[in-house]
Structures are given as structure tokens and as C-alpha cells.
Design an enzyme around this catalytic site. Structure first.
Site, PDB file in Angstrom:
ATOM      1  N   GLU A  10      -9.419 -10.129  -7.933  1.00 33.11           N
ATOM      2  CA  GLU A  10      -8.435  -9.054  -7.773  1.00 33.11           C
ATOM      3  C   GLU A  10      -7.344  -9.127  -8.846  1.00 33.11           C
ATOM      4  O   GLU A  10      -6.935  -8.103  -9.392  1.00 33.11           O
ATOM      5  CB  GLU A  10      -7.838  -9.116  -6.363  1.00 33.11           C
ATOM      6  CG  GLU A  10      -8.876  -8.732  -5.314  1.00 33.11           C
ATOM      7  CD  GLU A  10      -8.437  -8.956  -3.861  1.00 33.11           C
ATOM      8  OE1 GLU A  10      -9.208  -8.623  -2.961  1.00 33.11           O
ATOM      9  OE2 GLU A  10      -7.319  -9.475  -3.632  1.00 33.11           O
ATOM     10  N   TYR A  57     -12.358  -2.514  -3.503  1.00 34.14           N
ATOM     11  CA  TYR A  57     -12.882  -2.692  -2.141  1.00 34.14           C
ATOM     12  C   TYR A  57     -14.412  -2.718  -2.103  1.00 34.14           C
ATOM     13  O   TYR A  57     -15.000  -2.417  -1.064  1.00 34.14           O
ATOM     14  CB  TYR A  57     -12.354  -1.582  -1.226  1.00 34.14           C
ATOM     15  CG  TYR A  57     -10.928  -1.818  -0.750  1.00 34.14           C
ATOM     16  CD1 TYR A  57     -10.590  -2.965  -0.031  1.00 34.14           C
ATOM     17  CD2 TYR A  57      -9.923  -0.885  -0.991  1.00 34.14           C
ATOM     18  CE1 TYR A  57      -9.283  -3.182   0.419  1.00 34.14           C
ATOM     19  CE2 TYR A  57      -8.619  -1.088  -0.533  1.00 34.14           C
ATOM     20  CZ  TYR A  57      -8.309  -2.244   0.173  1.00 34.14           C
ATOM     21  OH  TYR A  57      -7.030  -2.457   0.631  1.00 34.14           O
ATOM     22  N   LYS A  66       0.833  -1.207   0.000  1.00 34.42           N
ATOM     23  CA  LYS A  66       0.000   0.000   0.000  1.00 34.42           C
ATOM     24  C   LYS A  66       0.876   1.269   0.000  1.00 34.42           C
ATOM     25  O   LYS A  66       2.101   1.179   0.228  1.00 34.42           O
ATOM     26  CB  LYS A  66      -0.917  -0.040   1.228  1.00 34.42           C
ATOM     27  CG  LYS A  66      -1.876  -1.237   1.214  1.00 34.42           C
ATOM     28  CD  LYS A  66      -2.747  -1.253   2.468  1.00 34.42           C
ATOM     29  CE  LYS A  66      -3.758  -2.374   2.433  1.00 34.42           C
ATOM     30  NZ  LYS A  66      -4.664  -2.367   3.604  1.00 34.42           N
ATOM     31  N   THR A  69      -5.781  -8.415  10.312  1.00 35.03           N
ATOM     32  CA  THR A  69      -6.139  -7.144   9.684  1.00 35.03           C
ATOM     33  C   THR A  69      -5.719  -5.994  10.577  1.00 35.03           C
ATOM     34  O   THR A  69      -5.116  -5.017  10.135  1.00 35.03           O
ATOM     35  CB  THR A  69      -7.666  -7.084   9.435  1.00 35.03           C
ATOM     36  OG1 THR A  69      -8.006  -8.127   8.537  1.00 35.03           O
ATOM     37  CG2 THR A  69      -8.073  -5.747   8.841  1.00 35.03           C
ATOM     38  N   PHE A 104     -15.460   3.080   7.345  1.00 28.60           N
ATOM     39  CA  PHE A 104     -14.099   3.495   6.966  1.00 28.60           C
ATOM     40  C   PHE A 104     -13.858   3.421   5.456  1.00 28.60           C
ATOM     41  O   PHE A 104     -12.745   3.666   4.993  1.00 28.60           O
ATOM     42  CB  PHE A 104     -13.047   2.647   7.708  1.00 28.60           C
ATOM     43  CG  PHE A 104     -13.175   1.158   7.480  1.00 28.60           C
ATOM     44  CD1 PHE A 104     -12.629   0.551   6.359  1.00 28.60           C
ATOM     45  CD2 PHE A 104     -13.857   0.359   8.391  1.00 28.60           C
ATOM     46  CE1 PHE A 104     -12.749  -0.818   6.140  1.00 28.60           C
ATOM     47  CE2 PHE A 104     -13.978  -1.014   8.182  1.00 28.60           C
ATOM     48  CZ  PHE A 104     -13.426  -1.602   7.053  1.00 28.60           C
ATOM     49  N   ASN A 140      -1.732  -0.224   7.303  1.00 28.79           N
ATOM     50  CA  ASN A 140      -1.168  -1.562   7.505  1.00 28.79           C
ATOM     51  C   ASN A 140      -0.351  -2.085   6.320  1.00 28.79           C
ATOM     52  O   ASN A 140      -0.222  -3.287   6.118  1.00 28.79           O
ATOM     53  CB  ASN A 140      -2.245  -2.549   7.957  1.00 28.79           C
ATOM     54  CG  ASN A 140      -3.364  -2.709   6.948  1.00 28.79           C
ATOM     55  OD1 ASN A 140      -3.366  -2.040   5.928  1.00 28.79           O
ATOM     56  ND2 ASN A 140      -4.299  -3.605   7.213  1.00 28.79           N
ATOM     57  N   HIS A 170      -1.717  -5.500   1.414  1.00 24.25           N
ATOM     58  CA  HIS A 170      -2.986  -6.205   1.200  1.00 24.25           C
ATOM     59  C   HIS A 170      -2.694  -7.583   0.627  1.00 24.25           C
ATOM     60  O   HIS A 170      -1.797  -7.734  -0.199  1.00 24.25           O
ATOM     61  CB  HIS A 170      -3.848  -5.428   0.196  1.00 24.25           C
ATOM     62  CG  HIS A 170      -4.972  -6.245  -0.368  1.00 24.25           C
ATOM     63  ND1 HIS A 170      -6.209  -6.323   0.236  1.00 24.25           N
ATOM     64  CD2 HIS A 170      -5.042  -7.049  -1.478  1.00 24.25           C
ATOM     65  CE1 HIS A 170      -6.992  -7.136  -0.472  1.00 24.25           C
ATOM     66  NE2 HIS A 170      -6.309  -7.576  -1.516  1.00 24.25           N
TER      67      HIS A 170
END
Ligand code: IDP
Ligand code: MG
Length: 172
Positions: free
Chosen positions: A129, A52, A12, A94, A60, A115, A118
């Protein structure tokens, strides 16, 4: 075939900005999961909303999309035996606060909203994905010499299920 499972992994924007690209790739490389595709990409808002989509009703969601859009992402595809499940174990949990040392979240992150990496959470999401992030011509299938030393069974090395039944183990 057992070791031809694929998963999608993305470093990310915070992982890229914190210069953790090499470190996170190293985990997957050292584990033995084969690299099939990789690119640096600045994803658009619409693209990330699609990625997502399953989380669209979460409070969020908007901040997650903004975070993922805040800089480039390193997207990749890895292949190997149970790569989706094992990949999740390598990232866990997570929420970084619940993650044990030795996992990527446990070693490099503090908050759930930052974080750094992914990984697909099921074989079905991995397929979706990978199709979203990579065109078929961006994925490279090749024979990795390392597979001979990573998998003990001929079937895992050759990816041909019948071989295992007829060949005794023959190490390189
Ligand atoms: P996963 O990344 O472990 O599959 P998901 O529930 O699919 O977890 O959530 C996707 C991403 O959304 C997480 O990796 C994290 O960046 C973010 N996220 C999840 N829960 C929260 C939260 O409660 N607050 C802020 N961000 C969250
Ligand atoms: Mg998820």
C-alpha cells in the site's frame, strides 16, 4: 529494525467530509507513531480497484470503490514499534458496530460501509500500500526528538540493534 515498521493509514472521504482529519491524526500523533508521509488525494477508480484488489470478489467491492472515490482521502505513512498491529487495534473492528469505545471506529462510526479510516492489516499489505500510494521521494525519514521519550531502550531510539547490547539506559 524493531521500531522502523511502517504502516499505511488513509482517512476516507467520509472522515474528510465530517472534519475528522485532525481527530484521527491526533490518535496516531498522541500514540507516538512517527509521521513519514502525508497528502490529500482524489483517487481514481482504477487506483482504488488496485488498492482493494484482494476484495474484488466481495459483493460490496463496487460500492466500496465508489465510496472511496466520492471525495478526497488523506493518505499517510506512520512508523513505529509494531505499528501495523497496534494501528489495527486503534482502528478496530472492521465493522463499527462491533468496535469498542476508545477505538476510532468505536468512537466515530456506525456502519461498516462508512468507517472513516483505513489501516494496513499486515506488514506485507503495508509495504504494498505504501508503494502504491507514495513515491519514494514523498517519504521523509528524519530523527524525531520525541522518540527519546516514547521508547525506553536505546535500540528503539537509535534504531541500531547492537547498541542495546552495549549501552545501559540513558534517558535524555
Ligand atoms: P479493513 O478495512 O478492516 O481491513 P476489509 O475487510 O479489508 O476491512 O474491508 C475493507 C473495507 O471495505 C472496510 O474498511 C469497509 O469500508 C468495507 N467493507 C468491509 N466489509 C463490508 C461490508 O460487508 N459491507 C460494506 N462495506 C464493507
Ligand atoms: Mg483490509
Amino acid at each position: 529494525m524493531a521500531n522502523s515498521e511502517h504502516t499505511f493509514v488513509a482517512i476516507k472521504p467520509d472522515g474528510v467530509q465530517r472534519n475528522l482529519v485532525g481527530e484521527t491524526i491526533k490518535h496516531f500523533e498522541q500514540k507516538g507513531f512517527c509521521l513519514i508521509a502525508m497528502k490529500l488525494i482524489q483517487a481514481s477508480e482504477d487506483f482504488l480497484k488496485e488498492h482493494y484488489i484482494d476484495l474484488k470478489d466481495h459483493p460490496f467491492f463496487a460500492s466500496l470503490v465508489k465510496y472511496m472515490q466520492s471525495g478526497p482521502v488523506v493518505a499517510m505513512v506512520r512508523k513505529g514499534l509494531n505499528v501495523v498491529k497496534t494501528g489495527q487495534v486503534m482502528l478496530r473492528e472492521t465493522n463499527s458496530a462491533d468496535s469498542k469505545p476508545g477505538t476510532i471506529h468505536g468512537d466515530f462510526c456506525i456502519q461498516v460501509g462508512r468507517n472513516i479510516i483505513h489501516g494496513s492489516d499486515s506488514v506485507e499489505s503495508a509495504e504494498k500500500e505504501i508503494d502504491l500510494w507514495f513515491q519514494p521521494e514523498e517519504r521523509v525519514d528524519y530523527k524525531s526528538c520525541a522518540q527519546n521519550w516514547i521508547y525506553e531502550c536505546q535500540v528503539m531510539r537509535e534504531q541500531t540493534s547492537v547498541l542495546c547490547l552495549f549501552h545501559s539506559l540513558s534517558y535524555p
